[in-house]
Write a protein that holds these residues in place. Structure first.
Motif, PDB file in Angstrom:
ATOM      1  N   MET A   1       0.835  -1.211   0.000  1.00 55.53           N
ATOM      2  CA  MET A   1       0.000   0.000   0.000  1.00 55.53           C
ATOM      3  C   MET A   1       0.868   1.259   0.000  1.00 55.53           C
ATOM      4  O   MET A   1       0.563   2.244  -0.675  1.00 55.53           O
ATOM      5  N   LEU A   2       1.957   1.199   0.778  1.00 57.58           N
ATOM      6  CA  LEU A   2       2.852   2.352   0.831  1.00 57.58           C
ATOM      7  C   LEU A   2       3.512   2.590  -0.518  1.00 57.58           C
ATOM      8  O   LEU A   2       3.640   3.741  -0.966  1.00 57.58           O
ATOM      9  N   LEU A   3       3.932   1.509  -1.183  1.00 60.87           N
ATOM     10  CA  LEU A   3       4.557   1.638  -2.501  1.00 60.87           C
ATOM     11  C   LEU A   3       3.552   2.188  -3.512  1.00 60.87           C
ATOM     12  O   LEU A   3       3.919   2.993  -4.379  1.00 60.87           O
ATOM     13  N   LEU A   4       2.296   1.766  -3.411  1.00 62.70           N
ATOM     14  CA  LEU A   4       1.273   2.278  -4.325  1.00 62.70           C
ATOM     15  C   LEU A   4       1.055   3.771  -4.107  1.00 62.70           C
ATOM     16  O   LEU A   4       0.936   4.542  -5.077  1.00 62.70           O
ATOM     17  N   GLY A   5       1.028   4.186  -2.835  1.00 57.84           N
ATOM     18  CA  GLY A   5       0.876   5.610  -2.553  1.00 57.84           C
ATOM     19  C   GLY A   5       2.050   6.425  -3.057  1.00 57.84           C
ATOM     20  O   GLY A   5       1.870   7.519  -3.607  1.00 57.84           O
ATOM     21  N   LEU A   6       3.263   5.892  -2.885  1.00 54.03           N
ATOM     22  CA  LEU A   6       4.443   6.594  -3.381  1.00 54.03           C
ATOM     23  C   LEU A   6       4.426   6.669  -4.911  1.00 54.03           C
ATOM     24  O   LEU A   6       4.794   7.700  -5.494  1.00 54.03           O
ATOM     25  N   SER A   7       3.994   5.595  -5.561  1.00 51.75           N
ATOM     26  CA  SER A   7       3.900   5.597  -7.031  1.00 51.75           C
ATOM     27  C   SER A   7       2.892   6.634  -7.509  1.00 51.75           C
ATOM     28  O   SER A   7       3.150   7.358  -8.482  1.00 51.75           O
ATOM     29  N   LEU A   8       1.757   6.722  -6.819  1.00 53.39           N
ATOM     30  CA  LEU A   8       0.749   7.721  -7.179  1.00 53.39           C
ATOM     31  C   LEU A   8       1.291   9.129  -6.982  1.00 53.39           C
ATOM     32  O   LEU A   8       1.045  10.025  -7.804  1.00 53.39           O
ATOM     33  N   PHE A   9       2.055   9.330  -5.913  1.00 51.23           N
ATOM     34  CA  PHE A   9       2.639  10.639  -5.638  1.00 51.23           C
ATOM     35  C   PHE A   9       3.604  11.038  -6.749  1.00 51.23           C
ATOM     36  O   PHE A   9       3.580  12.178  -7.240  1.00 51.23           O
ATOM     37  N   ILE A  10       4.456  10.107  -7.190  1.00 48.64           N
ATOM     38  CA  ILE A  10       5.416  10.398  -8.257  1.00 48.64           C
ATOM     39  C   ILE A  10       4.686  10.651  -9.571  1.00 48.64           C
ATOM     40  O   ILE A  10       5.010  11.598 -10.314  1.00 48.64           O
ATOM     41  N   ALA A  11       3.695   9.807  -9.875  1.00 46.72           N
ATOM     42  CA  ALA A  11       2.939   9.990 -11.117  1.00 46.72           C
ATOM     43  C   ALA A  11       2.203  11.328 -11.117  1.00 46.72           C
ATOM     44  O   ALA A  11       2.163  12.023 -12.145  1.00 46.72           O
TER      45      ALA A  11
ATOM     46  N   THR B   1       5.704  20.663   7.452  1.00 46.61           N
ATOM     47  CA  THR B   1       6.778  19.658   7.453  1.00 46.61           C
ATOM     48  C   THR B   1       7.001  19.105   8.845  1.00 46.61           C
ATOM     49  O   THR B   1       7.165  17.887   9.023  1.00 46.61           O
ATOM     50  N   LEU B   2       7.004  19.960   9.856  1.00 47.38           N
ATOM     51  CA  LEU B   2       7.208  19.507  11.230  1.00 47.38           C
ATOM     52  C   LEU B   2       6.069  18.600  11.686  1.00 47.38           C
ATOM     53  O   LEU B   2       6.299  17.526  12.269  1.00 47.38           O
ATOM     54  N   ILE B   3       4.832  18.997  11.414  1.00 45.86           N
ATOM     55  CA  ILE B   3       3.682  18.187  11.825  1.00 45.86           C
ATOM     56  C   ILE B   3       3.664  16.858  11.082  1.00 45.86           C
ATOM     57  O   ILE B   3       3.450  15.794  11.677  1.00 45.86           O
ATOM     58  N   GLY B   4       3.904  16.896   9.763  1.00 45.65           N
ATOM     59  CA  GLY B   4       3.922  15.656   8.989  1.00 45.65           C
ATOM     60  C   GLY B   4       5.011  14.711   9.461  1.00 45.65           C
ATOM     61  O   GLY B   4       4.795  13.499   9.553  1.00 45.65           O
ATOM     62  N   GLY B   5       6.192  15.252   9.778  1.00 47.40           N
ATOM     63  CA  GLY B   5       7.287  14.414  10.266  1.00 47.40           C
ATOM     64  C   GLY B   5       6.976  13.784  11.607  1.00 47.40           C
ATOM     65  O   GLY B   5       7.301  12.623  11.846  1.00 47.40           O
ATOM     66  N   VAL B   6       6.334  14.541  12.502  1.00 46.33           N
ATOM     67  CA  VAL B   6       5.997  14.012  13.823  1.00 46.33           C
ATOM     68  C   VAL B   6       4.929  12.928  13.723  1.00 46.33           C
ATOM     69  O   VAL B   6       5.005  11.888  14.385  1.00 46.33           O
ATOM     70  N   LEU B   7       3.922  13.139  12.880  1.00 45.50           N
ATOM     71  CA  LEU B   7       2.799  12.203  12.800  1.00 45.50           C
ATOM     72  C   LEU B   7       3.133  10.948  12.008  1.00 45.50           C
ATOM     73  O   LEU B   7       2.814   9.830  12.435  1.00 45.50           O
ATOM     74  N   LEU B   8       3.796  11.096  10.855  1.00 45.10           N
ATOM     75  CA  LEU B   8       3.987   9.959   9.954  1.00 45.10           C
ATOM     76  C   LEU B   8       5.441   9.744   9.555  1.00 45.10           C
ATOM     77  O   LEU B   8       5.711   8.992   8.611  1.00 45.10           O
ATOM     78  N   GLY B   9       6.365  10.415  10.223  1.00 44.98           N
ATOM     79  CA  GLY B   9       7.768  10.198   9.913  1.00 44.98           C
ATOM     80  C   GLY B   9       8.159  10.792   8.566  1.00 44.98           C
ATOM     81  O   GLY B   9       7.659  11.847   8.156  1.00 44.98           O
ATOM     82  N   ILE B  10       9.062  10.083   7.857  1.00 38.97           N
ATOM     83  CA  ILE B  10       9.592  10.580   6.590  1.00 38.97           C
ATOM     84  C   ILE B  10       8.492  10.738   5.547  1.00 38.97           C
ATOM     85  O   ILE B  10       8.442  11.732   4.815  1.00 38.97           O
ATOM     86  N   ILE B  11       7.601   9.739   5.462  1.00 38.01           N
ATOM     87  CA  ILE B  11       6.512   9.811   4.476  1.00 38.01           C
ATOM     88  C   ILE B  11       5.617  11.013   4.766  1.00 38.01           C
ATOM     89  O   ILE B  11       5.192  11.733   3.848  1.00 38.01           O
ATOM     90  N   GLY B  12       5.338  11.252   6.046  1.00 36.89           N
ATOM     91  CA  GLY B  12       4.516  12.407   6.408  1.00 36.89           C
ATOM     92  C   GLY B  12       5.161  13.716   6.025  1.00 36.89           C
ATOM     93  O   GLY B  12       4.501  14.634   5.518  1.00 36.89           O
TER      94      GLY B  12
ATOM     95  N   VAL C   1      15.350  13.124   0.897  1.00 35.16           N
ATOM     96  CA  VAL C   1      14.559  12.570   1.998  1.00 35.16           C
ATOM     97  C   VAL C   1      14.293  13.689   2.999  1.00 35.16           C
ATOM     98  O   VAL C   1      15.239  14.270   3.545  1.00 35.16           O
ATOM     99  N   PRO C   2      13.036  14.031   3.255  1.00 32.30           N
ATOM    100  CA  PRO C   2      12.748  15.146   4.165  1.00 32.30           C
ATOM    101  C   PRO C   2      13.185  14.849   5.595  1.00 32.30           C
ATOM    102  O   PRO C   2      13.380  13.705   5.986  1.00 32.30           O
ATOM    103  N   VAL C   3      13.349  15.902   6.362  1.00 30.71           N
ATOM    104  CA  VAL C   3      13.596  15.891   7.804  1.00 30.71           C
ATOM    105  C   VAL C   3      15.000  15.398   8.148  1.00 30.71           C
ATOM    106  O   VAL C   3      15.797  16.113   8.750  1.00 30.71           O
TER     107      VAL C   3
END
Length: 306
Positions: A1-11, A269-280, A207-209
């Motif tokens: 599921m994570l790979l699919l989300g990343l693929s959608l993000f890139i596309a 960026t700070l909130i996304g990193g805290v909640l979901l890590g790098i992907i967030g 890679v963020p953060v």
């Protein structure tokens, strides 16, 4: 599921470029052209960088005996460091006592590398398929909206996709600036293998953060071979650069490419990193841009009518 989300993000990030080309040619040809441009860009960078990297890695391997010799030279910084903290003996004891653990660790690293390569191939293939089929995918998503609001949904959706593309472009620009800054620093202070370190830092900075921090640690470690003051200065350089990137460079670039205020960029960026890590942290700015757009186009007009 994570790979699919990343693929959608890139596309979604590449879709604005494909859409721009699609105005001048059929969409399949536009997608193929984007893929070809990506391959040519990758090949060009590899042709420019790989020979230098091979030369620098070879020089690093050839320099290892010199560094090992300096470990026993008490007149050098590395020798004094080794004499005080017994680095060589600690490494030798660890290699002797934990040979089986090291072998297991090497196998684990090998599995991780193979897994990362497989995941990369999957993401690339799915992203290409999504690029080819993006209009149908968008129609499927837009079809979930009521008929009376579908035109508005299409307009807002296309703007959100465009902001994702702007974010990817801005992120690449920031990484290039980071790599150039690393190269200039290493050349000025004589840190070995400047181009290799610049490429590594630029890739890590995607890679963020944590990306630029990891890159800075690597460069600081290599700069220890020059001197301790240079290593300390390198740490200070990356701390300062990280501050400037997070609070000056990234907000300005993202404000131009994604149309998100600098303060919102930092907070998202700070909130996304805290909640979901790098992907967030990776998706935080496009999500913030989408929320900002929805508030401006939907919530604000309704509030004005009251």
């Amino acid at each position: 599921m994570l790979l699919l989300g990343l693929s959608l993000f890139i596309a979604a990030g590449l879709d604005p470029m494909v859409a721009w080309l699609h105005r001048r040619m059929p969409r399949p040809l536009a997608v193929l052209l984007v893929i070809l441009l990506g391959l040519l860009l990758t090949a060009g960078v590899a042709d420019l960088v790989v020979p230098v990297l091979v030369r620098e890695i070879t020089a690093l391997v050839n320099a290892l005996p010199h560094y090992f010799k300096e470990l026993n030279d008490k007149s050098s910084f590395i020798g004094r460091f080794n004499d005080r903290y017994h680095v060589e003996r600690t490494i030798r004891d660890a290699l002797t006592k934990r040979s089986s653990s090291i072998a297991t660790g090497i196998l684990g690293v090998g599995r991780a590398v193979l897994g990362a390569l497989a995941s990369t191939v999957v993401v690339m293939v799915v992203s290409i398929y999504l690029l080819f089929d993006m209009p149908r995918f968008k129609r499927l998503i837009y079809g979930l909206a009521p008929r009376s609001r579908r035109a508005r949904t299409v307009l807002l959706g296309d703007q959100i996709f465009a902001k994702v593309g702007g974010y990817l472009l801005g992120n690449i620009v920031i990484s290039v600036v980071t790599g150039l800054g690393t190269w200039v620093w290493c050349v000025i202070f004589g840190v070995p293998f400047p181009l290799l370190l610049a490429v590594l830092v630029a890739l890590f900075d995607l890679v963020p953060v944590v990306g630029s921090t990891i890159g800075g640690i690597i460069v600081a470690g290599v700069s220890l071979t020059v001197s301790l003051p240079v290593a300390i200065a390198t740490v200070g350089f990356y701390l300062l650069y990280r501050f400037l990137e997070d609070y000056l460079l990234a907000p300005r670039i993202m404000r131009r490419t994604v149309d998100v205020p600098g303060l919102v960029t930092v907070v998202a960026t700070l909130i996304g990193g805290v909640l979901l890590g790098i992907i967030g942290a990776l998706v935080a700015i496009p999500v913030a841009a989408a929320v900002k757009l929805l508030l401006e186009e939907l919530a604000a007009p309704r509030l004005e009518q009251r």
